[in-house]
Scaffold this motif. Sequence first.
Motif, short mmCIF file in Angstrom:
data_model
loop_
_atom_site.label_atom_id
_atom_site.label_comp_id
_atom_site.label_asym_id
_atom_site.label_seq_id
_atom_site.Cartn_x
_atom_site.Cartn_y
_atom_site.Cartn_z
N ILE A 11 0.84 -1.19 0.00
CA ILE A 11 0.00 0.00 0.00
C ILE A 11 0.88 1.25 0.00
CG2 ILE A 11 -1.69 1.31 1.37
CD1 ILE A 11 -2.49 -1.45 2.60
N GLY A 12 0.39 2.32 -0.64
CA GLY A 12 1.09 3.59 -0.54
C GLY A 12 1.65 4.09 -1.85
N LEU A 13 2.59 5.04 -1.76
CA LEU A 13 3.24 5.62 -2.93
C LEU A 13 4.27 4.62 -3.45
CD1 LEU A 13 3.52 8.14 -4.74
CD2 LEU A 13 5.33 8.92 -3.17
N LEU A 14 4.06 4.13 -4.67
CA LEU A 14 4.91 3.06 -5.21
C LEU A 14 5.87 3.56 -6.26
CD1 LEU A 14 2.31 0.17 -5.44
CD2 LEU A 14 3.73 0.89 -3.51
N THR A 15 5.55 4.66 -6.92
CA THR A 15 6.50 5.31 -7.83
C THR A 15 6.31 6.81 -7.73
OG1 THR A 15 5.03 5.50 -9.77
CG2 THR A 15 6.20 3.41 -9.49
N GLY A 16 7.36 7.55 -8.06
CA GLY A 16 7.24 9.00 -8.15
C GLY A 16 7.72 9.75 -6.94
N ARG A 17 7.70 11.08 -7.08
CA ARG A 17 8.18 11.98 -6.04
C ARG A 17 7.04 12.49 -5.17
NH1 ARG A 17 13.42 13.47 -7.09
NH2 ARG A 17 14.16 13.13 -9.23
N ALA A 18 7.24 12.43 -3.88
CA ALA A 18 6.24 12.97 -2.95
C ALA A 18 6.17 14.49 -3.04
CB ALA A 18 6.57 12.55 -1.52
N THR A 19 7.21 15.11 -3.62
CA THR A 19 7.26 16.56 -3.75
C THR A 19 6.58 17.06 -5.02
OG1 THR A 19 9.45 16.33 -4.76
CG2 THR A 19 9.37 16.80 -2.39
N LYS A 20 6.02 16.15 -5.81
CA LYS A 20 5.34 16.52 -7.05
C LYS A 20 4.13 17.40 -6.76
CE LYS A 20 3.89 15.97 -11.41
NZ LYS A 20 4.64 16.28 -12.64
N GLU A 21 3.97 18.47 -7.53
CA GLU A 21 2.79 19.32 -7.44
C GLU A 21 1.68 18.69 -8.26
OE1 GLU A 21 0.80 22.44 -5.78
OE2 GLU A 21 2.98 22.31 -5.61
N VAL A 22 0.56 18.37 -7.62
CA VAL A 22 -0.52 17.64 -8.28
C VAL A 22 -1.73 18.54 -8.50
CG1 VAL A 22 -2.14 15.71 -8.05
CG2 VAL A 22 0.25 15.43 -7.33
N THR A 23 -2.25 18.50 -9.73
CA THR A 23 -3.46 19.25 -10.06
C THR A 23 -4.58 18.34 -10.58
OG1 THR A 23 -2.72 19.66 -12.34
CG2 THR A 23 -2.10 21.29 -10.67
N HIS A 24 -4.22 17.10 -10.93
CA HIS A 24 -5.20 16.20 -11.56
C HIS A 24 -4.90 14.76 -11.17
CE1 HIS A 24 -7.47 15.17 -15.59
NE2 HIS A 24 -7.79 14.34 -14.62
N ILE A 25 -5.85 14.11 -10.49
CA ILE A 25 -5.70 12.71 -10.07
C ILE A 25 -6.55 11.82 -10.98
CG2 ILE A 25 -6.03 11.04 -8.20
CD1 ILE A 25 -5.81 13.38 -6.22
#
Length: 260
Positions: A25-39
């Motif tokens: 479970i959880g964040l499996l790829t990518g940066r936690a610091t990514k700015e997100v505008t669209h999920i």
Amino acid sequence: MLCSKIIEEIEKAYGRAYGMEGDNIGLLTGRATKEVTHIYVAVDAVEETIQRAKEAGADMLLTHHPIIYGSLRQITDQTALGRNLLYLIENGIPCYALHTNYDVITMAGKASDRLGLVGREVLLPTCEEAGKQMGIGQVGELPEEMLLKDLAAVVKKAFQAEGIRTFGRPEKKIRKVAICPGSGRSTLESALKKGADVLITGDIGHHDGLDAMEQGMAVMDAGHYGIEQIFLQDLTEELRRMFPDITVTAEERHSPFFVS
């Protein structure tokens, strides 16, 4: 909003501690610091889904099933998984999985709602909170007794399933129902012990179905995806409430197989 902040809010509602041991479970790829505008919300992180998320302009992918199971020794373009992981990473799309923690907190209840089950209890307890059992699946009663063949039609319509494989006599009378979205083979014994007339789930083998019938319980196999696709609508609506300033898109429902 930062990916890390989105994760923080999600895990307030769907704590990772509710997940099954060993679940990824959880964040499996990518940066936690990514700015997100669209999920973009999907059940599985397969190639077509990942590409659709990119085409939709999503900068975060949230799935039910983890893209990574078990050990991973290399990430290359020589395997389907490797190519998918590379695509996510190269396109800056963090991928987060809500799996058995979502199952325990939400999934079974939503599935039971669609059948109108009353007097519910947990099918397979996995933890306890404030003296209340929580776990996988639920057991409850139909508002009124019906024949197995009629219930199969109700289940097919309620979950828009491609088809239902049913082990049991069509004329069997059903009142007490156990339901376990996804793969419910491990809940067969619990359903029998709780006196269920039928278990509704997915991924049931031939001998599992026959064994249940011999012990007096029918089994309906609506497919692994067949029931779990309710994740798409439910989580999308929840995320839109949680993050009103972020665009949330649900993948269109489509089974990975067809019935001919």
